[in-house]
Design a protein around this motif. Sequence first.
Motif, mmCIF file in Angstrom:
data_model
loop_
_atom_site.group_PDB
_atom_site.id
_atom_site.type_symbol
_atom_site.label_atom_id
_atom_site.label_comp_id
_atom_site.label_asym_id
_atom_site.label_seq_id
_atom_site.Cartn_x
_atom_site.Cartn_y
_atom_site.Cartn_z
ATOM 1 N N TYR A 1 0.845 -1.191 0.000
ATOM 2 C CA TYR A 1 0.000 0.000 0.000
ATOM 3 C C TYR A 1 0.881 1.242 0.000
ATOM 4 O O TYR A 1 2.083 1.155 0.250
ATOM 5 N N VAL A 2 0.266 2.379 -0.321
ATOM 6 C CA VAL A 2 0.995 3.646 -0.373
ATOM 7 C C VAL A 2 0.573 4.493 0.816
ATOM 8 O O VAL A 2 -0.610 4.566 1.161
ATOM 9 N N VAL A 3 1.556 5.117 1.433
ATOM 10 C CA VAL A 3 1.307 6.002 2.569
ATOM 11 C C VAL A 3 2.058 7.312 2.330
ATOM 12 O O VAL A 3 3.125 7.312 1.711
ATOM 13 N N GLU A 4 1.483 8.408 2.781
ATOM 14 C CA GLU A 4 2.173 9.697 2.668
ATOM 15 C C GLU A 4 2.644 10.103 4.057
ATOM 16 O O GLU A 4 1.849 10.152 5.003
ATOM 17 N N ILE A 5 3.931 10.386 4.159
ATOM 18 C CA ILE A 5 4.466 10.866 5.438
ATOM 19 C C ILE A 5 5.206 12.177 5.195
ATOM 20 O O ILE A 5 5.511 12.537 4.059
ATOM 21 N N ARG A 6 5.458 12.859 6.290
ATOM 22 C CA ARG A 6 6.193 14.117 6.211
ATOM 23 C C ARG A 6 7.654 13.849 6.566
ATOM 24 O O ARG A 6 7.957 13.272 7.596
ATOM 25 N N LYS A 7 8.560 14.254 5.674
ATOM 26 C CA LYS A 7 9.987 14.104 5.930
ATOM 27 C C LYS A 7 10.408 15.061 7.048
ATOM 28 O O LYS A 7 9.647 15.938 7.443
ATOM 29 N N LYS A 8 11.621 14.911 7.500
ATOM 30 C CA LYS A 8 12.110 15.751 8.588
ATOM 31 C C LYS A 8 12.112 17.231 8.204
ATOM 32 O O LYS A 8 11.873 18.102 9.036
ATOM 33 N N ASP A 9 12.328 17.524 6.905
ATOM 34 C CA ASP A 9 12.328 18.921 6.452
ATOM 35 C C ASP A 9 10.911 19.466 6.230
ATOM 36 O O ASP A 9 10.726 20.606 5.812
ATOM 37 N N GLY A 10 9.897 18.616 6.481
ATOM 38 C CA GLY A 10 8.508 19.062 6.364
ATOM 39 C C GLY A 10 7.843 18.733 5.039
ATOM 40 O O GLY A 10 6.626 18.840 4.908
ATOM 41 N N SER A 11 8.621 18.329 4.034
ATOM 42 C CA SER A 11 8.016 18.030 2.728
ATOM 43 C C SER A 11 7.392 16.632 2.750
ATOM 44 O O SER A 11 7.895 15.721 3.396
ATOM 45 N N PRO A 12 6.269 16.458 2.011
ATOM 46 C CA PRO A 12 5.624 15.141 1.976
ATOM 47 C C PRO A 12 6.342 14.196 1.021
ATOM 48 O O PRO A 12 6.973 14.628 0.052
ATOM 49 N N ILE A 13 6.238 12.925 1.299
ATOM 50 C CA ILE A 13 6.813 11.895 0.435
ATOM 51 C C ILE A 13 5.838 10.718 0.427
ATOM 52 O O ILE A 13 5.245 10.393 1.459
ATOM 53 N N LEU A 14 5.665 10.114 -0.750
ATOM 54 C CA LEU A 14 4.818 8.925 -0.863
ATOM 55 C C LEU A 14 5.704 7.688 -0.826
ATOM 56 O O LEU A 14 6.673 7.584 -1.584
ATOM 57 N N LEU A 15 5.369 6.781 0.062
ATOM 58 C CA LEU A 15 6.129 5.543 0.201
ATOM 59 C C LEU A 15 5.235 4.356 -0.101
ATOM 60 O O LEU A 15 4.095 4.298 0.380
ATOM 61 N N GLU A 16 5.760 3.428 -0.879
ATOM 62 C CA GLU A 16 5.066 2.156 -1.046
ATOM 63 C C GLU A 16 5.577 1.225 0.046
ATOM 64 O O GLU A 16 6.784 1.032 0.194
ATOM 65 N N ILE A 17 4.650 0.673 0.792
ATOM 66 C CA ILE A 17 4.978 -0.178 1.928
ATOM 67 C C ILE A 17 4.671 -1.626 1.569
ATOM 68 O O ILE A 17 3.560 -1.951 1.165
ATOM 69 N N ASP A 18 5.671 -2.469 1.721
ATOM 70 C CA ASP A 18 5.490 -3.906 1.510
ATOM 71 C C ASP A 18 5.950 -4.579 2.792
ATOM 72 O O ASP A 18 7.143 -4.586 3.097
ATOM 73 N N GLU A 19 4.996 -5.102 3.553
ATOM 74 C CA GLU A 19 5.356 -5.640 4.862
ATOM 75 C C GLU A 19 4.622 -6.941 5.130
ATOM 76 O O GLU A 19 3.647 -7.276 4.447
ATOM 77 N N ALA A 20 5.107 -7.657 6.133
ATOM 78 C CA ALA A 20 4.521 -8.942 6.503
ATOM 79 C C ALA A 20 4.591 -9.095 8.012
ATOM 80 O O ALA A 20 5.501 -8.573 8.657
#
Length: 199
Positions: free
Chosen positions: A139-158
């Motif tokens: 799934y894709v999640v949006e988080i805020r980087k340390k500098d405040g800018s958003p980044i979209l990450l694809e998460i593959d977990e088990a």
Amino acid sequence: LWIAFSDKALGWLSQSLSIYEALSTVKGCFFVLVTSLILYLVLRRLLRTEFEARTKAEQTARQLSELKAVAEQSGEVLYKYDLENRFTFVSPQSRELLGYGPEDLGTQWMSLPTDNPINRRAFESAQRALRNGEKQPPYVVEIRKKDGSPILLEIDEAPLIDSQGKVAGMVGAARDVTHREAAQRALRESEERFRRLAN
């Protein structure tokens, strides 16, 4: 005990001193031989066990070193978190990708996402996997980087299963898909504009 009983038995069996001394010598040699054989077998087993343990430890260290090298070259952030959603491991790539070092991420991962609606699905997917112990689709999640800018990450977990077969947490990999998602969005918008023009 063996020596005391064997001496008494020899005394009963032997008729003369010379026979007793000869039997004592044979008994002594036999005792030394059996004791030496037992010590040899015990030491051999101990040395083999130690050698096998050392070999296994060296193999494990080599495998861990290889895995670390792979992880460092992957460009993905590898992580593990517990049932309380607290990170228990984060690979060093987090500093390059997010601006946070592993030491900064000793918090609940749920504190990192933005208020983007796509994150609701991410929370639900992670909680479902923790509840039922089954791997969920990436799934894709949006988080805020340390500098405040958003980044979209694809998460593959088990789910991480412990020795009793229970879910103990999650392990996964996060990769930056910000550009990919932006390109897909631009393509969808372009297709929609083309359809409108065609109509």
